[in-house]
Design an enzyme around this catalytic site. Sequence first.
Site, PDB file in Angstrom:
ATOM      1  N   CYS A   1       0.826  -1.217   0.000  1.00 30.26           N
ATOM      2  CA  CYS A   1       0.000   0.000   0.000  1.00 30.26           C
ATOM      3  C   CYS A   1       0.863   1.271   0.000  1.00 30.26           C
ATOM      4  O   CYS A   1       1.474   1.562  -1.016  1.00 30.26           O
ATOM      5  CB  CYS A   1      -0.991  -0.039   1.153  1.00 30.26           C
ATOM      6  SG  CYS A   1      -2.432   0.968   0.809  1.00 30.26           S
TER       7      CYS A   1
ATOM      8  N   HIS B   1      -3.398  -5.134   1.686  1.00 26.65           N
ATOM      9  CA  HIS B   1      -2.680  -5.358   2.952  1.00 26.65           C
ATOM     10  C   HIS B   1      -2.668  -6.841   3.326  1.00 26.65           C
ATOM     11  O   HIS B   1      -3.444  -7.258   4.199  1.00 26.65           O
ATOM     12  CB  HIS B   1      -3.366  -4.581   4.078  1.00 26.65           C
ATOM     13  CG  HIS B   1      -3.109  -3.125   4.065  1.00 26.65           C
ATOM     14  ND1 HIS B   1      -2.090  -2.533   4.781  1.00 26.65           N
ATOM     15  CD2 HIS B   1      -3.730  -2.128   3.413  1.00 26.65           C
ATOM     16  CE1 HIS B   1      -2.103  -1.236   4.581  1.00 26.65           C
ATOM     17  NE2 HIS B   1      -3.084  -0.954   3.749  1.00 26.65           N
TER      18      HIS B   1
ATOM     19  N   GLU C   1      -0.771  -8.334   5.244  1.00 26.21           N
ATOM     20  CA  GLU C   1      -0.410  -8.514   6.662  1.00 26.21           C
ATOM     21  C   GLU C   1      -1.624  -8.407   7.579  1.00 26.21           C
ATOM     22  O   GLU C   1      -1.543  -8.730   8.761  1.00 26.21           O
ATOM     23  CB  GLU C   1       0.685  -7.504   7.058  1.00 26.21           C
ATOM     24  CG  GLU C   1       0.233  -6.077   7.326  1.00 26.21           C
ATOM     25  CD  GLU C   1      -0.122  -5.295   6.055  1.00 26.21           C
ATOM     26  OE1 GLU C   1      -0.094  -5.863   4.947  1.00 26.21           O
ATOM     27  OE2 GLU C   1      -0.440  -4.091   6.196  1.00 26.21           O
TER      28      GLU C   1
HETATM   29  N1  GLN Z   1      -3.657   6.475   1.075  1.00 27.65           N
HETATM   30  C1  GLN Z   1      -2.359   6.215   1.625  1.00 27.65           C
HETATM   31  C2  GLN Z   1      -1.288   7.019   0.878  1.00 27.65           C
HETATM   32  O1  GLN Z   1      -1.558   7.612  -0.110  1.00 27.65           O
HETATM   33  C3  GLN Z   1      -2.008   4.751   1.581  1.00 27.65           C
HETATM   34  C4  GLN Z   1      -2.971   3.971   2.439  1.00 27.65           C
HETATM   35  C5  GLN Z   1      -2.420   2.683   3.009  1.00 27.65           C
HETATM   36  O2  GLN Z   1      -1.216   2.447   3.067  1.00 27.65           O
HETATM   37  N2  GLN Z   1      -3.315   1.883   3.500  1.00 27.65           N
HETATM   38  O3  GLN Z   1      -0.188   7.044   1.318  1.00 27.65           O
END
Ligand code: GLN
Length: 202
Positions: free
Chosen positions: A71, A172, A174
């Site tokens: 992410c 995610h 994890e």
């Molecule tokens: N929206 C976050 C970003 O732009 C990422 C979100 C996440 O890691 N769950 O950094």
Amino acid sequence: LQGAFREHGVILRRLSVAQREVRLPGQLCGLDGLIIPGGESTTIGKLAREYGLLKPIRVFARKHKAVWGTCAGAILLSSETGSRQPLLGLMDIEVKRNAFGRQLDSFETPIEVGALGELSGANGGGPRPFHGIFIRAPLIASVGIDVEVLARLPTGEGVAARQDGMAATVVHPELTDDDRFHRLFLGMNAQQRGAVTGGACD
Ligand code: GLN
């Protein structure tokens, strides 16, 4: 530095993998791989810059170490986000941040990941979809020629990709009890280990 790193630690411990948290460049020393967690990519990037970690992580990756971003970590690995923020630029991917909207628009949906096919699920059994948890998630909007897209949404955008020893997932893993992505990454570690050209401490 920030974000969902403890949860990665729990899965790695369950897989009996030695680990340490990395906040300073010296802590990369002796590692085979690095996971950059989800969280907030601008914050992680700024902290990484402040702690002098951006260049050492680039050097670490170039020494054929495995690096996986989940992410916000995937955003850090990317080369382009359309906004001004510190990036590692290690993967030839362009990401679209917050592609589904705000925190309230977070959702969970199964994703098909062919590369996980050979790995049996956490509770045994054959190939099955991966439970994708999208939390204010980005999407992989476009990729360079050297990048393998591991999973897509039905609309075609990428949710997981791999390039050399690096992997990016916008979901995610994890936060699930399915360790197949972690085991895929450990396999990449092992593969990269065969190609290591120098210690992470030189
Ligand atoms: N929206 C976050 C970003 O732009 C990422 C979100 C996440 O890691 N769950 O950094």
